[in-house]
Motif scaffolding. Structure first.
Motif, mmCIF file in Angstrom:
data_model
loop_
_atom_site.group_PDB
_atom_site.id
_atom_site.type_symbol
_atom_site.label_atom_id
_atom_site.label_comp_id
_atom_site.label_asym_id
_atom_site.label_seq_id
_atom_site.Cartn_x
_atom_site.Cartn_y
_atom_site.Cartn_z
ATOM 1 N N UNK A 14 0.851 -1.203 0.000
ATOM 2 C CA UNK A 14 0.000 0.000 0.000
ATOM 3 C C UNK A 14 0.878 1.242 0.000
ATOM 4 N N UNK A 15 0.356 2.308 -0.594
ATOM 5 C CA UNK A 15 1.149 3.534 -0.694
ATOM 6 C C UNK A 15 0.670 4.508 0.392
ATOM 7 N N UNK A 16 1.534 4.801 1.338
ATOM 8 C CA UNK A 16 1.192 5.749 2.400
ATOM 9 C C UNK A 16 2.018 7.022 2.238
ATOM 10 N N UNK A 17 3.301 6.825 2.061
ATOM 11 C CA UNK A 17 4.242 7.923 1.839
ATOM 12 C C UNK A 17 5.502 7.302 1.244
ATOM 13 N N UNK A 18 6.504 8.110 0.939
ATOM 14 C CA UNK A 18 7.669 7.495 0.304
ATOM 15 C C UNK A 18 8.389 6.572 1.291
ATOM 16 N N UNK A 19 9.183 5.670 0.716
ATOM 17 C CA UNK A 19 9.759 4.580 1.503
ATOM 18 C C UNK A 19 10.673 5.086 2.622
ATOM 19 N N UNK A 20 11.424 6.172 2.369
ATOM 20 C CA UNK A 20 12.350 6.680 3.397
ATOM 21 C C UNK A 20 11.550 7.153 4.607
ATOM 22 N N UNK A 21 10.495 7.932 4.339
ATOM 23 C CA UNK A 21 9.667 8.470 5.426
ATOM 24 C C UNK A 21 8.986 7.331 6.185
ATOM 25 N N UNK A 22 8.436 6.386 5.439
ATOM 26 C CA UNK A 22 7.709 5.278 6.063
ATOM 27 C C UNK A 22 8.642 4.440 6.934
ATOM 28 N N UNK A 23 9.842 4.158 6.407
ATOM 29 C CA UNK A 23 10.798 3.334 7.157
ATOM 30 C C UNK A 23 11.213 4.025 8.453
ATOM 31 N N UNK A 24 11.424 5.342 8.373
ATOM 32 C CA UNK A 24 11.827 6.076 9.578
ATOM 33 C C UNK A 24 10.720 5.989 10.647
#
Ligand code: UDP
Length: 239
Positions: free
Chosen positions: A194-204
Motif C-alpha cells: 500500500x502507498x502511504x508515503x515514500x519509503x524513506x519516510x515510512x521506514x523512519x
C-alpha cells in the motif's frame, strides 16, 4: 491500538492541499479552511508542529524530468515550502494563533533557522511551530522531513493531511470495491504494497514506532475526530 494520549502532534500538510481547485499556487480561502480545522484541535490543548510541502509550486523531480539539474530543482522545491509556510503563518496570525516558522535552509531575514531546542520551547509554550525547508537536503521529500521532525520533537503521532480520507486496499477512484482501513500495521502496509508515503519516510516512522495518521483535511472535523481517537474518518498505521 494507540494507548498513549495524543498531546503533541506533527501535522504534514502537502503543498497541493493549499491550492484548492487551482492547478498551482496558494488559495487563501483554502488556507483559511485548513486553519479553521486546525483551530479545533488547538482548543483541545494539543501541541502542534506542522511540516509543509511545496508541490503546489515546485517539485524537484518534475523539474528534473524537464531537463533541469535535479538538485537545483530540489532547492527550488525547498524554497517553495518556505513560501507556503509564510502563507500559513499569515493565516494563523489572522486567527490569533501564535506561530513560529523555522527553516532547514537558511533564509534568516524571512524565518528563523531550525533549532530543535527552540522548537521544543515554543511547543511547550503552546505556540504552533511550522517547519519549512524540508530536511534541508535535495533528493528528499517533505514526508521524510515530517517523519524526521516528528521523531526529533517526540511527537505522539504524525498525521498526514491529504485529499484522501485514509489508506485504501486499492485506488478508490479506479476500484469501487476498494475498502478503507481504519487501522493497519506497518507490516501489513508493506505486505499489501500500500502507498502511504515514500519509503524513506515510512521506514523512519516504522523504525521509530511513530504512529502515522492519514486524514482528509477538507472533511470537516476529520482532524478533530482523529485526535480524539475516532479513526473512522481516516487511517491509523501503528506497530
Ligand atoms: N525537497 C527537497 N528536500 C526535502 C524536502 C523537499 O529537496 O527534504 C524538495 C523536493 O524537490 C520536493 C519539493 O521540495 O519535490 C517539495 O516537497 P514535496 O514534494 O515533499 O511537497 P508536497 O508533495 O508535500 O507538496
Amino acid at each position: 491500538m494507540l494507548n498513549k494520549p495524543i498531546k503533541r502532534v506533527l501535522l504534514k500538510l502537502s503543498g497541493e492541499a493549499l491550492m484548492g481547485e487551482n492547478s498551482f499556487g496558494i488559495s487563501p480561502d483554502i488556507v483559511n479552511q485548513i486553519v479553521i480545522e486546525i483551530k479545533k484541535i488547538l482548543e483541545q490543548d494539543i501541541q502542534l508542529a506542522i511540516v509543509i510541502g511545496g508541490g503546489n509550486i515546485f517539485r524537484g523531480i518534475s523539474l528534473g524530468d524537464q531537463g533541469m539539474t535535479r538538485a537545483t530543482g530540489d532547492y527550488m522545491g525547498m524554497l517553495a515550502t518556505v513560501m507556503n509556510s509564510l502563507a500559513l503563518e499569515d493565516a494563523f496570525n489572522k486567527n490569533n494563533i501564535i506561530t513560529r516558522v523555522q527553516s532547514a535552509v537558511n533564509v534568516e531575514q524571512i524565518v528563523e533557522p531550525y533549532v530543535r531546542a527552540k522548537a521544543l520551547q515554543y511547543l511547550s509554550e503552546n505556540k504552533v511551530v511550522i517547519f519549512s525547508g524540508g530536511t534541508g537536503n535535495p533528493f528528499f521529500t517533505t514526508d521524510t522531513a515530517a517523519a524526521l521532525r516528528a521523531s526529533e520533537i517526540d511527537a505522539d503521532i504524525m498525521i498526514k493531511a491529504t485529499k484522501v480520507n485514509g489508506i485504501y486496499s486499492d485506488d478508490p477512484v479506479k476500484n469501487q470495491k476498494a475498502v478503507k482501513f481504519d487501522q493497519i500495521s506497518f507490516d501489513d502496509v508493506i505486505d499489501k504494497k500500500l502507498k502511504v508515503m515514500d519509503a524513506t519516510a515510512f521506514t523512519l516512522c516504522r523504525e521509530q514506532s511513530m504512529p502515522i495518521g492519514v486524514i482528509n483535511i477538507f472533511k470537516q472535523n476529520s482532524l478533530y475526530n482523529f485526535i480524539n481517537k475516532n479513526f473512522t474518518d481516516g487511517t491509523l498505521v501503528i506497530n
